[in-house]
Every structure is written in C-alpha cells, then in structure tokens.
Design a protein around this motif. Structure first.
Motif, PDB file in Angstrom:
ATOM      1  N   VAL A  61      -8.921 -71.091  57.445  1.00 36.62           N
ATOM      2  CA  VAL A  61      -7.822 -70.167  57.750  1.00 36.62           C
ATOM      3  C   VAL A  61      -6.496 -70.930  57.826  1.00 36.62           C
ATOM      4  O   VAL A  61      -5.455 -70.427  57.403  1.00 36.62           O
ATOM      5  N   GLY A  62      -6.562 -72.154  58.306  1.00 33.46           N
ATOM      6  CA  GLY A  62      -5.351 -72.966  58.438  1.00 33.46           C
ATOM      7  C   GLY A  62      -4.658 -73.252  57.124  1.00 33.46           C
ATOM      8  O   GLY A  62      -3.460 -73.564  57.096  1.00 33.46           O
ATOM      9  N   GLY A 121      -4.978 -70.950  54.564  1.00 32.88           N
ATOM     10  CA  GLY A 121      -4.860 -69.665  53.870  1.00 32.88           C
ATOM     11  C   GLY A 121      -6.129 -69.197  53.197  1.00 32.88           C
ATOM     12  O   GLY A 121      -6.107 -68.245  52.409  1.00 32.88           O
ATOM     13  N   LEU A 136     -10.275 -69.285  63.650  1.00 32.39           N
ATOM     14  CA  LEU A 136      -8.854 -68.934  63.529  1.00 32.39           C
ATOM     15  C   LEU A 136      -7.965 -70.107  63.929  1.00 32.39           C
ATOM     16  O   LEU A 136      -6.864 -70.262  63.405  1.00 32.39           O
ATOM     17  N   ALA A 160      -1.090 -67.763  49.096  1.00 36.61           N
ATOM     18  CA  ALA A 160      -1.111 -68.435  50.394  1.00 36.61           C
ATOM     19  C   ALA A 160      -1.997 -69.678  50.345  1.00 36.61           C
ATOM     20  O   ALA A 160      -1.605 -70.762  50.797  1.00 36.61           O
ATOM     21  N   GLY A 171      -1.305 -77.687  61.117  1.00 36.90           N
ATOM     22  CA  GLY A 171      -0.254 -77.099  61.948  1.00 36.90           C
ATOM     23  C   GLY A 171       1.145 -77.517  61.528  1.00 36.90           C
ATOM     24  O   GLY A 171       2.131 -76.974  62.040  1.00 36.90           O
ATOM     25  N   ARG A 200       5.624 -73.241  55.872  1.00 40.24           N
ATOM     26  CA  ARG A 200       5.176 -71.932  55.344  1.00 40.24           C
ATOM     27  C   ARG A 200       6.416 -71.108  54.987  1.00 40.24           C
ATOM     28  O   ARG A 200       7.386 -71.122  55.701  1.00 40.24           O
ATOM     29  N   ARG A 231       0.542 -71.785  66.720  1.00 39.24           N
ATOM     30  CA  ARG A 231      -0.193 -72.377  65.588  1.00 39.24           C
ATOM     31  C   ARG A 231      -0.763 -71.269  64.694  1.00 39.24           C
ATOM     32  O   ARG A 231      -0.523 -71.234  63.497  1.00 39.24           O
ATOM     33  N   ILE A 232      -1.511 -70.367  65.318  1.00 38.41           N
ATOM     34  CA  ILE A 232      -2.160 -69.318  64.527  1.00 38.41           C
ATOM     35  C   ILE A 232      -1.120 -68.390  63.898  1.00 38.41           C
ATOM     36  O   ILE A 232      -1.313 -67.872  62.800  1.00 38.41           O
ATOM     37  N   LYS A 251       1.399 -69.007  62.423  1.00 39.09           N
ATOM     38  CA  LYS A 251       1.903 -69.506  61.144  1.00 39.09           C
ATOM     39  C   LYS A 251       0.857 -69.402  60.031  1.00 39.09           C
ATOM     40  O   LYS A 251       1.169 -69.632  58.868  1.00 39.09           O
ATOM     41  N   PHE A 252      -0.351 -69.066  60.376  1.00 38.18           N
ATOM     42  CA  PHE A 252      -1.412 -68.964  59.373  1.00 38.18           C
ATOM     43  C   PHE A 252      -1.328 -67.614  58.656  1.00 38.18           C
ATOM     44  O   PHE A 252      -0.720 -66.667  59.139  1.00 38.18           O
ATOM     45  N   ASP A 253      -1.969 -67.541  57.509  1.00 35.65           N
ATOM     46  CA  ASP A 253      -1.894 -66.350  56.651  1.00 35.65           C
ATOM     47  C   ASP A 253      -2.621 -65.147  57.272  1.00 35.65           C
ATOM     48  O   ASP A 253      -3.776 -65.251  57.679  1.00 35.65           O
TER      49      ASP A 253
END
Lengths: 324, 324, 324
Positions: free
Chosen positions: B188-189, B191, B216, B292, B320, B324, C251-252, C254-256
C-alpha cells in the motif's frame, strides 16, 4: 470420596457415577435434587454408579456457582467411565435453571486432566451411544459445554494433556498455574490424531501457525508460553490462582443468567461447526487402529508411560525419544 | 550453486530451475529421482533450467526432512523464473511420499525473500499458465503449500518483504531472528495491493486491527513486534535460531506422516477460501497498471530501491518519504 | 464549541448536529462543503442541529486526514442525539473522495466514549429510522465505519465503556494510553447485553476465551492488558500517544486511496456478517426491558453512576458490589 463427613454439611446425590453435592443452606436445584425420569439410559448409568466410584465430583458452592472436580488418581487419565460421568455432569448443567458459573478443576496433584486410559478396552468407548448432538460422548460433551448457557472456567494446575487441553478449549475461560500448568496436544507425537477438537478450536484461538506448532510439535507448553499464545486466558502465580478464580467465579455468579446466556449465544456464532469435532473424533479412532499409534503407545509404555513418573512428567521429551 | 564439491556427497537433479539434492546414504524419493512425465510443460521448464541458474535449492537432509533455500543474490527478489521454480518445489513436495517436514530459508545475507523483481517484464509473470488450483502460479504455490500434507516451517533471517511475508503466512509455522528478521507488507505504501494473500491470512492470524496496521501502515515490523503480534510463531536470538529450527524439524520428521497430514487437514478447515487469494492477486495486478503504483515504484527506484543499500534496508522509512 | 476563533482559521459547516470544520488553505470536499440533498431526513437533522449543540466535531486536518472528536461533557455518554451525529459523520466520510484516514478521539478528560445515556428516553433511540444497511442507527454506523474505504483509527484516552469499546472494534486500528485508557464491555454486569457488536467482533480479535472474559467478567481492562490481549493494537505511554497517532495517520494519508480501499475491502471478507450486529442490538434492546437491567441500572444510579465520580471511574468494581 464421600464428603458428608467434612465440616461443611452437604447433601449428596448420585447422578450416574458423579456425586452431586449440595452445600447446606442452599436449596438443591430441581435437576439435581429430583430423580431424573427413569429412562433406560438413566437407569443404566445409575446402576453403573453403584458399581463404580465417582471420578468426577460436582459440588454446588451455591445454586449459581458449581465446581466440577476431576479426581481419578493417580494420574487422572480419562477412560470410558469418566466420559460417562462427564455426560451426567453436562446433563445436570443443562437442566438446571440457576447455575451461572461452573469451574472445572482437579483433586489430583500434578494432573488437571490427562490423556485417555490406554489400558481400557477401546470398544467400551466406541460402543457408547452418541450424545444428544449426534456426536460420540466425548465430543458431544465438549460441544454441549461450549454451548451451555453458563460461564465455564478451567482452573488448570498440573498437566492438561490431550483431554485436559480439549476441555480447556471447550470452556469459556481458562486460568492456569504459572509454575504448574502444562498444556499439551501430544497425539501426533505418538502417531495419533487428537479426538476432542483442537484442530477446530486452536486455530481460531491462537492462530493457525501456533496451533500447528502445538499440534504437530506435540510438545509440553508451560504456563507462560500458553498465556503468551492465548492458549489460556491468563497464567497466574500458583499461590494466587485459586483465589483469583474463586473471586472471578463469584463475581459472575451474581450476574443475570439471561444476560450471560444471550451474550454467550451471540459469541458462539463464531464457533466452528460441531461437525468438525465429529470429523476429528473419527480421525482419532482411525489413527488408533494404525500400527504407528499402536507401536508408539507401546514404546511409550516401555518407558514408563501411564503411571506416575518421568515419562508422564516430561511427556513432550519422551515423545522425541521413542524409537521409530 | 553446484554443491557436489562440498564435503557431504549429494546427488543433484534438476527439476525445472530448481536443483534437487539428495544427501548420500538416503534413497532419493521417486518424485525427485525419476524423470517427470515428459509433458510439454515439464519439457519447457527443463529447457529453461538449462539456460537459467537455480534461484531455489531443494536439499533433502533426509527422506523425511527437506530444506528449500532461496538464493537469488544480491537482494533475493522474486521474478517469474523464481515463481516457476517454486512451482517445481511444490510439485516435488506433493509427489513425495516420505517427506514430512520442509524448512524454507535463505542463502542471501539480510534477505529471507524480498519483494518482486520490478525489472522483469510483467507479461512474463502474467503470461504463465495457471497452476493446478486454477490460480495464477504464485497464489497457486502458496495455497498448495498451505494444504500440502507435510509440516512447513519458515526460518526467517533478514527481510521478508512482500513475497517473503506471504510465504511465511503460507507456511505452517515460522521462527524469526530477533535481531535480523524484518516482516513487511509494504505494498500500500507504494500504491499497490499485495498479491499473495495477506489480506486473507493476516486477520485470522493476528486480528483484523493489527492486520490493517501491517497492511495499511506498510512499515517494517521487527522480530519482537512480529512475535508479540503473532505474525510469526516465535522470535529467537539469532545465534539460537538455526539450532532451534533444526531440532524442531528433526523432531517432527520422526512423527508419523499420516498423523501429520490428517491433523493438518482438519486444521485447514479454518482457512479462508482459496478464491480469496485469487481476488488478492487480481487486485495486485490491477494496482500495477495504475499511475499511483508506477509513480511510486519509480520514485523509490530514484532513491536507490532494488539494489543493496539504505532504500532496501529501511524500506518502511523510505515509503514515508517519497514525494506524492 | 465554535472553533473559528482559534489561531488556525477554519471554515465550519453544520451537518446535522456535527460541525464540519475545514482548515484554511485546504479545499473543503464537496460532500462537506455543499449542502446535502434536501431530503426530509436531512432537513430534520439540520433543524435539530440548530436546537442542539454538536456532541461530535469533525475537523479536516487536510483533505485526506480527518479528525472526529467526541465532546459531550462531563462524561461523554452517548444518547440519541450523538447517534444521529455519528450518522452524519459516516455519511460525510462515505461521500468524500479525498479522505483516506479518520482518527476518532475525545475532547473530554477521562472519557474516550462512554456508555449510553440512561436518562434519555429509550423511544428516542429505538424510534430512529434504520440506516442504509437496514440496521438501527448505532450498529449501522459501526458496520459502515468498518466497511468505509478509508483507514480509521481510535485514539483512546480515558474510558472506552460500552459504546467506546464498540467504536474501537469498528475502527481499523486502535492506539491506547497505557496509563489512562480503560476498555470495558460492562453490560452483562448490569443485566444487559451489549448493543454494538462486541459478541461478533471480539472473538475474532482476541480469541473466544478472552472475549468471554471481557464480556462475562464485565470488568475494567487497563491499557497494558488490552494490548496483551490484542483488544487494541498498542498501548503507548500517554505522553507519546498523540504524536504517534498523528505521525501514523499522516503517513497513511499520503498513500493511494485506491490501494487503501481495495486492501481493506479484501481484509473485510473476514468480517462476521453484518446481521450479527443486528442480532446483538435486538438482544440489547430486549435486555433493557427486563427487570434485571432496570434494577441493575437503578442500583448503580443510587451509587453515583452517570455523573463524574467513583462509580464511573471504577465501574468494574461497582458492578461487583451492587446488591442483587
């Protein structure tokens, strides 16, 4: 075994081989105090009760708080007679309208409840009629205990090997002596499959990976490890265990039975289907007919298994030593 | 890669790209020792094996105890060729009648099994035929490993990122280096969605809340934390890990295969449906087609990802940091 | 309650009774910034919002990172109005396309989210229309939060009694103050059944045995114990809790979103059926109509329950003391 001479006056009633003891001052519940309907099966178990000593004692500390004590010295093995008495115990629990908490413990030093009695005839076990769930008597007892509308608690001091682990998994909660409890599903180590459902219950409780470590490793699990894995609720210092369980049981015994029963009913939607315990039992009986298990048990017997001593005390170690 | 020059004499047989090594003195199981039926697929994998080095070694420590060693330096990524070799490994495990324990470990310092090879063509992976379960080869391998009638153990030293975590979850048990193991579902980190089933497996193992923290959060999970969460069975001091696993595997390898297989079969009733791993795979492939994920992987590459160094060593941190 | 005078300039919009605050510099998402379609139900809740103060504040720290703060002093009980506001909160979360993380916390010292408001009319709760899932509003909110395509985090400081525990179980993750968090499903202790689904959720999360200890014991569970049982993800030193959660949420965020949503969707296959939360709600409402619960709540009230003080602070203890 007869406790009527103890300082606390109690009434005792035989149900099958189990003695139901009513502490004086508390009314005895109808299910225990009144004779059960004279069906053929009840008559039979009553007859047996006369001939055989009780291996389980059911003591009513109060109408709401019962104690079931396993007492088959010297090493608390479970043979067909004990299975029959567990049937009586669960029938009494189900029939009573006041009981809210049942604590299972042991009167035998070093053993909570041990493996099966391999000196008994297998036919005496497999010939017993199925219980009300349609399952053979031992898985039938375990399933009914899990579904009974009361809180059940295992107080574990000493070995809970095989059957002892299985009754722990069937109870709602378990508290173990940090120093003296030993959990064990030892069956694979001797060429058997466990008969009382740990394959169905352990993965949900402690995760598939630790369940398989317990089941395939067949080793002894001490109190600390059992707590870390969630195999038991908590491991407590041996000196504090009894007081903790008594206080906890007394607390719940004052709560409303309807609320206990309906909360537990809804928790039980997460249980595996009862049929999984039947499948486990069938695999267990099948395993007992194979040379691997016969040879394994014989090899253990040659090392002192099935009587007090090192082979029982360090069963996990001995399972790794028997020649194959 | 060829080990025939080592002090212990062993026979080696190519199965696909995987070398099957038989330790001298033990008979080689039929499935490994005899040529597989000359189907078109086998012929193809054999041809590939000639052209490509083995990335996985299968060593038979004894007929009952096998070791599968992942060896694709420098960072143990998994590309299509390794997936193909895992297919050969599981086919050998399934076909053999004597193997009871399989240990998965790594020959590459700092990496147990890492993320996928993003320099490979995606078509080389997606173009592979489905496995016998009807799933694509990677989830097919994982499902078959989980259901194989042997005890499987992951010995984790170094990074188990993505695929390494997924093979851990497919194994029956896992033991990790307290100092050197790092579990990670990092997808997930960057995409992506993970392709090898952690969405299906982790919630049952460590609870939904911690599964979602792992998935997540996409962060690195050290040995202690992995043990506390039940992600692995145990974390052990690095200096004790190998001896512990060898002793545990040797112990189980002496137990009866029928009892192991039937106990595991009954435990496996608690598994999520295999189709959930197929759904996860589909979501993974879909995620790879999105900007992504493409941008995320590119940004990581720009920071040194996919080669030895800080971006691999501290992947959680770098996830992190990417813009983005 | 109005925060427009705080140093950080923010826009505030009333949705039902909940104030949606947009931090200046971030565009306000359409779902929050635009009026909802003027259905009868929305109109009604807007009207109520004028008359009643917000008990929940929804602050958008960024378009992707929202904070929902429960603020109903002095003891953060949940009455029908708060349930209505939770409906507005979940509708805003579902409708927004940019939110990726939602943190739930409390503005009331010593209480995260407490038990229900027993001074409110039960009819005001049971008379509310079912939510979109077909469940009554509280279980409807919990189910929708669990299934929402965002990461949800409970930041627990103070008591999470009943409803507070239930929202924790509905969130994807939970981080608790080691010193100040108290988890509690206290309902059985007062003759009730819990209404927000812990019977369905806790066994999967912490195992059946510990779930029943929590539910039937009805006692207070401190941060350390909650972490050890897996009831919360982690217990952290109180001084570090806020910074940890803020960093994790950032942190999360910024994730997709697609990757978050699809990963969570696949994790959610392991959820119990939503209907189990409906069954729990029905049992809860039924329990409230029984004398046991009525007497239990009355007895607690006589001891100071439902206002700041010892009976709230040590609810677990008081449940063991009320006369029966």
């Amino acid at each position: 075994m007869n406790k009527s001479m103890t300082p606390i006056s109690r009434r005792e009633i035989l149900i099958g081989g189990a003695i139901v003891v009513a502490v004086a001052g508390f009314p005895l519940p109808a299910a225990a105090g009144q004779p059960k309907p004279a069906t053929k099966e009840n008559a039979m178990t009553t007859t047996i009760a006369v001939a055989k000593p009780a291996q389980i004692r059911l003591v009513q500390r109060s109408p709401a708080y019962w104690r079931v004590t396993i007492d088959n010295p010297p090493i608390n093995v479970m043979g067909p007679e004990m299975v029959r008495q567990f049937q009586d115990v669960i029938a009494a629990i189900e029939a009573d309208e006041q009981v809210r908490v049942v604590v299972f413990d042991s009167a035998v030093d070093d053993y909570f409840l041990n493996h099966s009695d391999f000196t008994a005839k297998l036919e005496d076990l497999t010939g017993m009629p199925d219980g009300p769930t349609g399952l053979p008597p031992w898985p039938d007892f375990l399933v009914r205990l899990t579904r009974a509308p009361v809180a059940s608690i295992a107080l574990i001091r000493g070995r809970a090997t095989g059957n002892g682990s299985e009754i722990t998994l069937a109870c709602d909660m378990s508290f173990a002596s940090r120093e003296k409890a030993i959990m064990s599903q030892w069956e694979v180590g001797v060429g058997m499959v466990a008969g009382g459902g740990p394959m169905a219950r352990l993965p949900q409780l402690i995760g598939r990976n630790r369940a398989l470590e317990v089941l395939l490793g067949s080793d002894d699990i001490r109190g600390d490890q059992a707590e870390a894995y969630g195999y038991v609720n908590r491991a407590l210092p041996d000196a504090e265990l009894d007081a903790f369980v008594v206080a906890f049981a007394a607390r719940i015994s004052k709560f409303d039975k309807w609320a206990i029963a309906h909360t537990k009913r809804l928790v039980n939607t997460s249980l595996p289907p009862d049929v999984e315990l039947g499948a486990g039992w069938d695999a267990c009986i099948a395993s007992l007919g194979r040379p691997a298990a016969q040879d394994g048990i014989k090899a253990l017997m040659n090392r002192g298994f099935h009587k007090p001593g090192d082979a029982e005390n360090r069963l996990g170690y001995y399972l790794g030593q028997i020649p194959r």
